[in-house]
Scaffold this motif. Sequence first.
Motif, mmCIF file in Angstrom:
data_model
loop_
_atom_site.group_PDB
_atom_site.id
_atom_site.type_symbol
_atom_site.label_atom_id
_atom_site.label_comp_id
_atom_site.label_asym_id
_atom_site.label_seq_id
_atom_site.Cartn_x
_atom_site.Cartn_y
_atom_site.Cartn_z
ATOM 1 N N ARG A 103 0.816 -1.215 0.000
ATOM 2 C CA ARG A 103 0.000 0.000 0.000
ATOM 3 C C ARG A 103 0.852 1.268 0.000
ATOM 4 N N CYS A 108 -1.349 8.402 -1.782
ATOM 5 C CA CYS A 108 -2.566 8.436 -0.965
ATOM 6 C C CYS A 108 -3.292 9.749 -1.268
ATOM 7 N N LEU A 109 -4.492 9.639 -1.805
ATOM 8 C CA LEU A 109 -5.228 10.846 -2.211
ATOM 9 C C LEU A 109 -5.652 11.681 -1.008
ATOM 10 N N LEU A 110 -5.897 11.001 0.107
ATOM 11 C CA LEU A 110 -6.269 11.743 1.321
ATOM 12 C C LEU A 110 -5.081 12.583 1.804
ATOM 13 N N ARG A 159 0.452 6.032 2.620
ATOM 14 C CA ARG A 159 0.062 5.478 3.925
ATOM 15 C C ARG A 159 0.187 3.969 3.895
ATOM 16 N N CYS A 164 -3.898 3.953 6.958
ATOM 17 C CA CYS A 164 -4.937 4.078 5.922
ATOM 18 C C CYS A 164 -6.314 4.147 6.589
ATOM 19 N N GLU A 165 -7.174 4.992 6.053
ATOM 20 C CA GLU A 165 -8.510 5.172 6.635
ATOM 21 C C GLU A 165 -9.510 4.134 6.130
ATOM 22 N N GLY A 166 -9.099 3.340 5.172
ATOM 23 C CA GLY A 166 -9.972 2.262 4.687
ATOM 24 C C GLY A 166 -11.306 2.773 4.176
ATOM 25 N N CYS A 169 -12.397 6.454 4.359
ATOM 26 C CA CYS A 169 -11.690 7.490 3.607
ATOM 27 C C CYS A 169 -12.611 8.069 2.529
ATOM 28 N N PHE A 171 -11.799 9.276 -0.139
ATOM 29 C CA PHE A 171 -11.243 8.997 -1.472
ATOM 30 C C PHE A 171 -11.177 7.496 -1.763
ATOM 31 N N HIS A 172 -11.798 6.710 -0.906
ATOM 32 C CA HIS A 172 -11.652 5.254 -1.013
ATOM 33 C C HIS A 172 -11.987 4.741 -2.418
ATOM 34 N N CYS A 175 -9.070 5.451 -4.664
ATOM 35 C CA CYS A 175 -7.743 5.171 -4.087
ATOM 36 C C CYS A 175 -6.909 4.284 -5.019
HETATM 37 S S1 SF4 Z 1 -8.023 4.490 1.222
HETATM 38 FE FE1 SF4 Z 1 -7.733 6.694 1.518
HETATM 39 S S2 SF4 Z 1 -6.335 6.815 3.246
HETATM 40 FE FE2 SF4 Z 1 -6.176 4.749 2.468
HETATM 41 S S3 SF4 Z 1 -4.461 4.863 1.015
HETATM 42 FE FE3 SF4 Z 1 -6.364 5.151 -0.130
HETATM 43 S S4 SF4 Z 1 -6.595 7.354 -0.293
HETATM 44 FE FE4 SF4 Z 1 -5.143 6.957 1.364
#
Ligand code: SF4
Length: 638
Positions: A103, A108-110, A159, A164-166, A169, A171-172, A175
């Motif tokens: 990962r 990571c878009l967040l 991340r 990761c916010e899973g 998130c 942006f999930h 992602c």
């Molecule tokens: S799910 Fe969100 S926090 Fe996790 S890597 Fe993807 S963009 Fe980042």
Amino acid sequence: MRALFGPRGPLAEHLAGYEPRACQVQMAEFVDGVVDEDGRGVVEADTGTGKTLAYLVPVLRARHRAIVSTSTKALQDQLWTHDLPLAARVAGVAPKTALLKGRANYLCLLSLDDQAQSPDLLVGERLTNVQTWASTTATGDMAELGADATPDVLSNLTRGVDTCEGNLCPFHGDCWAERARARAGQADVVVTNHHLVFADAKLRGAGGEAAGMPLPPDGVLILDEAHTLDEAATSAFSAHLDDGRAARIMNAPRVRDSLGPDHTRAMSAVVAASARAFAALNRTVGLNRTTITDEIGPGLTLAESAHSLLEACEAIEDQDTRAWVSRRIHELAADADRVFRLDDPAWVHFAERARDGSLTAHAAPLEVDRLIHGATRHRPSVIASSATLTVDRSFAYLISRLGFGGAAELITEPAFDYRRQALIYAPADIQPPPTAGHDDEPYLAGLAHRLTDLVHASGGGAFLLFTSRRAMNDAWRRTRSAFPYPRFRQGDAAPADLLQRFREANNGVLFGLRSFWEGVDVRGDALRLVVIARLPFAVPDDPVVAARTEHLRNQGANWFAELALPRAALLLKQGFGRLIRSTSDRGVVAVLDSRLRRRRYGSTILRSLPPAPVTHRLDHVQRFFESRNPHGRAHVDR
Ligand code: SF4
């Protein structure tokens, strides 16, 4: 297979300068047979065999689903960009393919959104470049960023699983890491790495459907660079706990807010127990990795107090939040229990201090054979391949350490004419390395002297490989004005930069440590001498090495023959492998450790190396370099 790899076959058609090699056909036929019978196979094949095509072509042609795993990102990228497309053309198929990395390799878009709102000073002006790239990339793989992928950019814009916010998130859905996993789940061929293969198996073992396992459950598994499996499995199956993790989790707003004020005391108790546990460790851990021998009470309190919070998690209403918070607290409790509970003799516990003084506690499995077997047994077929798997032409070490019992075996014919292309210099008239606590001045002086003679004989173009930084720096100092060639030292610049300058110099002398023993490719005349300063036995007081040695002793096994010797022989073979990379390469491998000639085990190590002539005489080396012609066997020891 013979037709595919033949002089008028599709490989010759698609690969400029292709020369058919008997060893490549031999390996392809072996893989074809093993996969056809849903079996397991181990194969040792020289660097110049063309191993990748030898396993890819038969698997693709049979239209098997496949997971192809290797040890480094560079090899993963080489497979993905070059070997896999070529193998597909040769096999005449168009499989759906996917590249899957960990990962933390993806943007990571967040984090990118966070940086856009309040940029980190260390990311600075590179943020604009990252944003421009982010608007055009098709993969989100940070490797595409090239020079902009600095350590600060990577740490601020990616991340790992922990952070990761899973599903929570925003942006999930877009992602990059999630998209890569989704593609892998649908692909016919997935290119990945050993760590992910074992992490996937660990999740599978823990019933981790909910967390989302990254790899498809079926498919042939190919483990390339299989000599690294022991290390990769040990790392992936180990538990790790750093001194800040409990506080990071308990102070995370989502954890605090969702557990609410009723549990503030319980959360504080977790943080306090962690602080006490690491304060106790701090008193015993020095600069090196240190075995944890005494029970650390607060460590177990940490595990128990974190575990008791899990009940409180059940009351969190939102399902995704509940899953996210529970998972982090569960992993904290499990890791604390694993690293601080010392009653399981199958694990070794140790702690290490980072450069910034912070501490991490670890628990590593003593044996990985069953873990590797468990991680691979659901695959219909498994192939393990490398240039360095056998010791004295036997797979016994690999089979016993890595759980490949019952596998079909193949050692391919050599890809190179070692008798003509290489010479092994193994002198007996040099001081042996001193044992700890003894005066090492005569040894170091003798080593520097012999290094100098060898570098003069080769006219530079040398890798000088050491097993310790101290020995490397000592030789660096002593030979400062000993030869008129450009000198490079590991640590003085990035390894890729050092290698580039070494290649360009054509007469450079590179002083290197472990990372230059493996996976480094310098073809042609730029590298014509590889000096191994000392036999690469593992450091005996490293906690994992010491515990594994003790474990074998307790079982009545010969720890030296079963562990220390094979590991050293395989690593030496890796070092040797730096020298001859093509049919036109020629050069000398010098092992400046007289134990190779004086100790009985030396002959086992020598027999494990490629079949080059061996000499103990420096004048043979000088003559080899003067003529660069085939060295008459009459002049050498074998
Ligand atoms: S799910 Fe969100 S926090 Fe996790 S890597 Fe993807 S963009 Fe980042």
